[in-house]
Design an enzyme around this catalytic site. Sequence first.
Site, PDB file in Angstrom:
ATOM      1  N   THR A  27     -28.499  15.670 -10.343  1.00 59.76           N
ATOM      2  CA  THR A  27     -28.927  17.051 -10.534  1.00 59.76           C
ATOM      3  C   THR A  27     -28.236  17.652 -11.756  1.00 59.76           C
ATOM      4  O   THR A  27     -27.564  16.943 -12.520  1.00 59.76           O
ATOM      5  CB  THR A  27     -28.750  17.860  -9.222  1.00 59.76           C
ATOM      6  OG1 THR A  27     -29.356  19.134  -9.404  1.00 59.76           O
ATOM      7  CG2 THR A  27     -27.287  18.030  -8.830  1.00 59.76           C
ATOM      8  N   LYS A  44     -29.482  15.315 -15.567  1.00 65.56           N
ATOM      9  CA  LYS A  44     -30.797  14.672 -15.390  1.00 65.56           C
ATOM     10  C   LYS A  44     -31.254  13.918 -16.647  1.00 65.56           C
ATOM     11  O   LYS A  44     -31.973  12.927 -16.531  1.00 65.56           O
ATOM     12  CB  LYS A  44     -31.846  15.704 -14.978  1.00 65.56           C
ATOM     13  CG  LYS A  44     -31.677  16.188 -13.549  1.00 65.56           C
ATOM     14  CD  LYS A  44     -32.814  17.128 -13.144  1.00 65.56           C
ATOM     15  CE  LYS A  44     -32.617  17.636 -11.732  1.00 65.56           C
ATOM     16  NZ  LYS A  44     -33.705  18.512 -11.279  1.00 65.56           N
ATOM     17  N   ASP A  62     -39.344  15.501  -9.198  1.00 67.73           N
ATOM     18  CA  ASP A  62     -39.456  16.970  -9.227  1.00 67.73           C
ATOM     19  C   ASP A  62     -40.904  17.410  -9.459  1.00 67.73           C
ATOM     20  O   ASP A  62     -41.436  18.250  -8.720  1.00 67.73           O
ATOM     21  CB  ASP A  62     -38.571  17.553 -10.345  1.00 67.73           C
ATOM     22  CG  ASP A  62     -37.108  17.633  -9.941  1.00 67.73           C
ATOM     23  OD1 ASP A  62     -36.815  17.779  -8.743  1.00 67.73           O
ATOM     24  OD2 ASP A  62     -36.248  17.540 -10.836  1.00 67.73           O
ATOM     25  N   GLY A  92     -38.100  25.244 -19.360  1.00 66.77           N
ATOM     26  CA  GLY A  92     -36.840  24.516 -19.166  1.00 66.77           C
ATOM     27  C   GLY A  92     -37.107  23.166 -18.502  1.00 66.77           C
ATOM     28  O   GLY A  92     -38.234  22.647 -18.519  1.00 66.77           O
ATOM     29  N   ALA A 143     -37.216  22.149 -15.307  1.00 65.13           N
ATOM     30  CA  ALA A 143     -38.158  22.089 -14.186  1.00 65.13           C
ATOM     31  C   ALA A 143     -39.591  22.254 -14.686  1.00 65.13           C
ATOM     32  O   ALA A 143     -40.511  21.560 -14.234  1.00 65.13           O
ATOM     33  CB  ALA A 143     -37.820  23.186 -13.173  1.00 65.13           C
ATOM     34  N   ASN A 190     -43.092  31.364 -22.590  1.00 65.52           N
ATOM     35  CA  ASN A 190     -41.625  31.303 -22.527  1.00 65.52           C
ATOM     36  C   ASN A 190     -41.010  32.352 -23.433  1.00 65.52           C
ATOM     37  O   ASN A 190     -41.601  32.746 -24.437  1.00 65.52           O
ATOM     38  CB  ASN A 190     -41.152  29.903 -22.953  1.00 65.52           C
ATOM     39  CG  ASN A 190     -39.716  29.639 -22.544  1.00 65.52           C
ATOM     40  OD1 ASN A 190     -39.312  29.989 -21.432  1.00 65.52           O
ATOM     41  ND2 ASN A 190     -38.940  29.042 -23.428  1.00 65.52           N
TER      42      ASN A 190
HETATM   43  P1  NAP Z   1     -33.416  25.657 -17.366  1.00 67.24           P
HETATM   44  O1  NAP Z   1     -33.720  24.290 -17.885  1.00 67.24           O
HETATM   45  O2  NAP Z   1     -32.110  26.277 -17.693  1.00 67.24           O
HETATM   46  O3  NAP Z   1     -34.602  26.647 -17.903  1.00 67.24           O
HETATM   47  C1  NAP Z   1     -34.488  28.028 -17.742  1.00 67.24           C
HETATM   48  C2  NAP Z   1     -35.793  28.729 -18.147  1.00 67.24           C
HETATM   49  O4  NAP Z   1     -35.643  30.115 -17.821  1.00 67.24           O
HETATM   50  C3  NAP Z   1     -36.123  28.662 -19.640  1.00 67.24           C
HETATM   51  O5  NAP Z   1     -37.510  28.678 -19.811  1.00 67.24           O
HETATM   52  C4  NAP Z   1     -35.496  29.964 -20.149  1.00 67.24           C
HETATM   53  O6  NAP Z   1     -36.113  30.478 -21.338  1.00 67.24           O
HETATM   54  C5  NAP Z   1     -35.826  30.909 -19.003  1.00 67.24           C
HETATM   55  N1  NAP Z   1     -34.932  32.048 -18.953  1.00 67.24           N
HETATM   56  C6  NAP Z   1     -33.630  32.057 -18.556  1.00 67.24           C
HETATM   57  N2  NAP Z   1     -33.132  33.314 -18.641  1.00 67.24           N
HETATM   58  C7  NAP Z   1     -34.138  34.100 -19.119  1.00 67.24           C
HETATM   59  C8  NAP Z   1     -34.247  35.481 -19.410  1.00 67.24           C
HETATM   60  N3  NAP Z   1     -33.228  36.341 -19.215  1.00 67.24           N
HETATM   61  N4  NAP Z   1     -35.442  35.959 -19.864  1.00 67.24           N
HETATM   62  C9  NAP Z   1     -36.492  35.118 -20.038  1.00 67.24           C
HETATM   63  N5  NAP Z   1     -36.448  33.787 -19.776  1.00 67.24           N
HETATM   64  C10 NAP Z   1     -35.284  33.291 -19.317  1.00 67.24           C
HETATM   65  O7  NAP Z   1     -33.537  25.712 -15.788  1.00 67.24           O
HETATM   66  P2  NAP Z   1     -34.361  24.717 -14.820  1.00 67.24           P
HETATM   67  O8  NAP Z   1     -33.513  23.562 -14.455  1.00 67.24           O
HETATM   68  O9  NAP Z   1     -35.707  24.488 -15.404  1.00 67.24           O
HETATM   69  O10 NAP Z   1     -34.465  25.622 -13.488  1.00 67.24           O
HETATM   70  C11 NAP Z   1     -35.235  26.807 -13.497  1.00 67.24           C
HETATM   71  C12 NAP Z   1     -35.338  27.396 -12.081  1.00 67.24           C
HETATM   72  O11 NAP Z   1     -36.039  26.482 -11.248  1.00 67.24           O
HETATM   73  C13 NAP Z   1     -33.989  27.634 -11.401  1.00 67.24           C
HETATM   74  O12 NAP Z   1     -34.097  28.872 -10.706  1.00 67.24           O
HETATM   75  C14 NAP Z   1     -33.869  26.493 -10.409  1.00 67.24           C
HETATM   76  O13 NAP Z   1     -33.108  26.839  -9.266  1.00 67.24           O
HETATM   77  C15 NAP Z   1     -35.326  26.286 -10.038  1.00 67.24           C
HETATM   78  N6  NAP Z   1     -35.602  24.908  -9.585  1.00 67.24           N
HETATM   79  C16 NAP Z   1     -36.184  24.746  -8.368  1.00 67.24           C
HETATM   80  C17 NAP Z   1     -36.469  23.456  -7.919  1.00 67.24           C
HETATM   81  C18 NAP Z   1     -37.101  23.262  -6.568  1.00 67.24           C
HETATM   82  O14 NAP Z   1     -37.053  22.132  -6.062  1.00 67.24           O
HETATM   83  N7  NAP Z   1     -37.708  24.280  -5.975  1.00 67.24           N
HETATM   84  C19 NAP Z   1     -36.173  22.345  -8.728  1.00 67.24           C
HETATM   85  C20 NAP Z   1     -35.613  22.558  -9.989  1.00 67.24           C
HETATM   86  C21 NAP Z   1     -35.326  23.855 -10.402  1.00 67.24           C
HETATM   87  P3  NAP Z   1     -35.555  30.085 -22.801  1.00 67.24           P
HETATM   88  O15 NAP Z   1     -36.165  28.750 -23.159  1.00 67.24           O
HETATM   89  O16 NAP Z   1     -36.039  31.191 -23.657  1.00 67.24           O
HETATM   90  O17 NAP Z   1     -34.051  30.027 -22.685  1.00 67.24           O
END
Ligand code: NAP
Length: 281
Positions: free
Chosen positions: A62, A66, A102, A128, A130, A150
């Site tokens: 995780t 990853k 995922d 991001g 996910a 995005n």
């Molecule tokens: P990540 O790689 O850090 O990506 C974060 C995303 O959120 C990017 O698109 C980022 O945009 C955007 N973002 C962050 N802060 C922002 C803000 N203030 N305003 C606008 N956009 C913003 O994270 P990730 O690993 O993809 O995870 C994302 C979410 O999915 C988390 O909440 C995680 O818990 C959830 N998740 C759930 C599962 C599940 O099994 N249900 C699995 C994986 C993840 P920028 O590119 O502009 O920075």
Amino acid sequence: MKKLFAVLGDPIGHSMSPIMHNDLFSFYQIDAHYLPFQVNGANLHDAVKGLKAIGAAGFNVTVPHKSKIIPLLDGVDELAASIGAVNTVVNEGGKLIGYNTDGPGFLKGLQAYGSSAAGQKILVVGAGGAARAIYFTLAKENPIAVDIANRTLATASELINDCPYGNFSKALTLDVAGINLAEYDLIIQTTTIGMSPNTAEQPLNLNNLSQQSMVCDIIYNPLETQFLHDARIKGARIQNGIDMFVYQGALAFEKWTGIFPDVERMRENVLQQLGGKKKTC
Ligand code: NAP
């Protein structure tokens, strides 16, 4: 001999996977144990080498490992290689092979709701890790389009350009996506916005949402984000992130044991870990 399974991450204390998988091992009478290990980036190589040396049967990976795990494995399947991220590793006769469950987990959760990606116009909010797994998986399912909105437009464009499964998508700003929202059959929120403790925030305005749309948020804490709350009030069908989490775990368990587990049991287990809350969407 008892089989060893693990999850590597940093931090790892919050992970619900150990309780979920240990319950399944016990339920299916498999002599195995699943342990969480907090491993930082500097120790990842040694940790993987150690798990291989002691014959661990498989493990999850995780945040934040990853992508970094890929060069440390003996092989990676096609989807995980194209996404550039592995969340599940299987020890196949002494070789560590990486998979990504995922994106397929999200898709299976969607299908369990009687929905699909085929023939749908889809909007993914966020670009991001996910979003990448979900986008690459859905792009293979014959959708009409999968557009990506995005905050950082360049990241959305990069994601679209990296995808080998068809180039029928547009990169959008969050504002433009909000204006065009009624065009989409399926909207998938994948940013961190709205996650506990910042539960009042949401990434885009839902004024133009059609009540025919289905709206998913992959966040599961809270179970109903502000985004899902507003979508529900507008009359759309909604789904939270529990399904993606449970199905990614179910697909990993199947790769390790050959058994596709009871997802309702897993869901109840996860809901209990989240505080005994009932399923709301
Ligand atoms: P990540 O790689 O850090 O990506 C974060 C995303 O959120 C990017 O698109 C980022 O945009 C955007 N973002 C962050 N802060 C922002 C803000 N203030 N305003 C606008 N956009 C913003 O994270 P990730 O690993 O993809 O995870 C994302 C979410 O999915 C988390 O909440 C995680 O818990 C959830 N998740 C759930 C599962 C599940 O099994 N249900 C699995 C994986 C993840 P920028 O590119 O502009 O920075």
